[in-house]
Design a protein around this motif. Structure first.
Motif: not given
Length: 404
Positions: A1-6, A32-41, A66-73, A75-77
């Motif tokens: 499985m290909k997993l993106g990290v942004y 799958r795509l994972i969005l990762v908000p920084a704690g302290i950049p 919104q990204a999940a809706l448009e890509t069909g994969i 997408v989690e935070v």
């Protein structure tokens, strides 16, 4: 499985982030795509009045939906950097993700500036052990001129590194700093997904300070959408569109129709526990069926929230309150919202065209048919119709046809 990290500070997550995530997911064919908000950049200082980590995570959640809706994969935070504490280093994050996804192919997504300075990051060699790099370029010419030398440099310095570069289609140039400066002036909303912009306004982030009880329709629209799941946005905007047409056709107040339509599903996304908590807060009494049927609660809690948070008047709140079940002797605005919810443009079910035709011939004829269809549909599913729906149908049938 290909997993993106942004990852990113997402302060705030804007359309540049969203479109880049969608484009990269398609380019890499991610699963799958994972969005990762920084704690302290680690590379920038957050201002004192910046949203806290929880608020940035919540805004990022809207982007993920919104990204999940448009890509069909999926997408989690991920909250891992927020919960880890301290400065958020990518090497630490990818190490954790590699432990969670030992058999997956990881790709770290990043913009041009990050890619061109990657060798200066903390432990870049460790990052490349865990993931490939996918960088976004601004245009075919600029990207290749900038990227070619960097690809060669990284390949020589880090043996075995996986590197992909791509050009973003329809790039949206957004400066986060300029965007944050624009928001208190009532500007910049066009660079944000409506739900993100609405969340900013209702939480008074970035110096915005609107009175939620005195919003124009244009201000209310994104705020109302911020209460929804991304997949429901199209429906609510469709109800607004349909409600305006019906209001103009039958002489209802167009402004009230817009407000009621925008707010009619404002608590729809809440689960049973949250719905019941709102019922307790607003002292809403429930009958036996309502107490166990989740789909019936959002009309009641939505009407209460519309009044409390947005100062909606009695006519608007009543239209929201009865948009699910209907009631005996409905007002014109109540009929408009009930039927707009039923026949808005994205609705597609057996009989919808006949219902639309009936509604525009005569609103009471349409109401009779809509109530009957609702009762019949529930019966087919083995579910009871609420007594308000049955009584509303009996009332309108007698009004139109006479008899007992």
């Amino acid at each position: 499985m290909k997993l993106g990290v942004y990852g990113g500070s997402y302060n705030p997550p804007h359309l540049g982030h969203l479109h880049a995530a969608i484009a990269a997911a398609r380019y890499l064919r991610l699963d799958r795509l994972i969005l990762v908000p920084a704690g302290i950049p680690p590379h920038k200082q957050l201002s004192e009045n910046a949203p806290d980590a929880e608020q940035r995570a919540e805004m990022t959640r809207y982007m993920a939906e919104q990204a999940a809706l448009e890509t069909g994969i999926p997408v989690e935070v991920s909250r891992m950097e927020i919960e880890r504490g301290g400065k958020s280093y990518t090497a630490d994050t990818l190490r954790e993700l590699r432990q969670d996804y030992p058999d997956d192919e990881l790709w770290l997504l990043m913009g041009t500036d990050m890619f061109l300075t990657f060798q200066n990051w903390r432990r870049p060699e460790e990052i490349l052990q865990y993931a490939g790099l996918c960088a976004f370029g601004r245009s075919e010419k600029d990207a290749e001129e900038l990227f070619a030398a960097q690809r060669d440099f990284l390949a020589q310095r880090f043996s075995g590194a996986r590197i992909a570069t791509m050009v973003l289609p329809n790039l949206i140039e957004v400066s986060s700093t300029e965007l944050r400066d624009a928001l208190p002036k009532g500007e910049g909303g066009k660079y944000l997904a409506p739900q993100v912009y609405g969340y900013i306004l209702r939480e008074h982030l970035y110096g915005t300070n609107l009175d939620l009880k005195r919003l124009t329709v244009e201000q209310l629209r994104p705020v109302a959408l911020s209460y929804l799941k991304a997949k429901r946005v199209r429906h609510v905007l469709g109800v607004e569109e349909e409600a305006v047409r019906l209001a103009e056709r039958y002489g209802a107040d167009v402004q009230r129709a817009r407000v009621a339509a925008l707010l009619h599903d404002c608590t729809k996304r809440l689960d049973m526990d949250a719905q019941l908590a709102l019922c307790g807060k607003y002292h809403i009494e429930l009958d036996e069926l309502e107490a166990r049927a989740l789909k019936l609660l959002h009309a009641k809690t939505g009407a209460a929230l519309a009044r409390d948070v947005f100062g909606a008047d009695d006519e608007i709140c009543s239209a929201i309150l009865w948009h699910t079940t209907g009631r005996v002797d409905m007002t014109l605005l109540e009929k408009v919202i009930y039927l707009a919810d039923y026949i808005e443009p994205s609705r597609d079910f057996d009989g919808v065209d006949a219902l639309r035709a009936a509604v525009y011939r005569d609103i009471d004829e349409g109401l009779e048919l809509g109530l009957r269809m609702s009762i019949e549909e529930l019966a087919e599913r083995g579910e009871p119709a609420h007594h308000n729906t049955r009584e509303a149908y009996d009332y309108i049938y007698k009004k139109l046809h006479g008899g007992t």
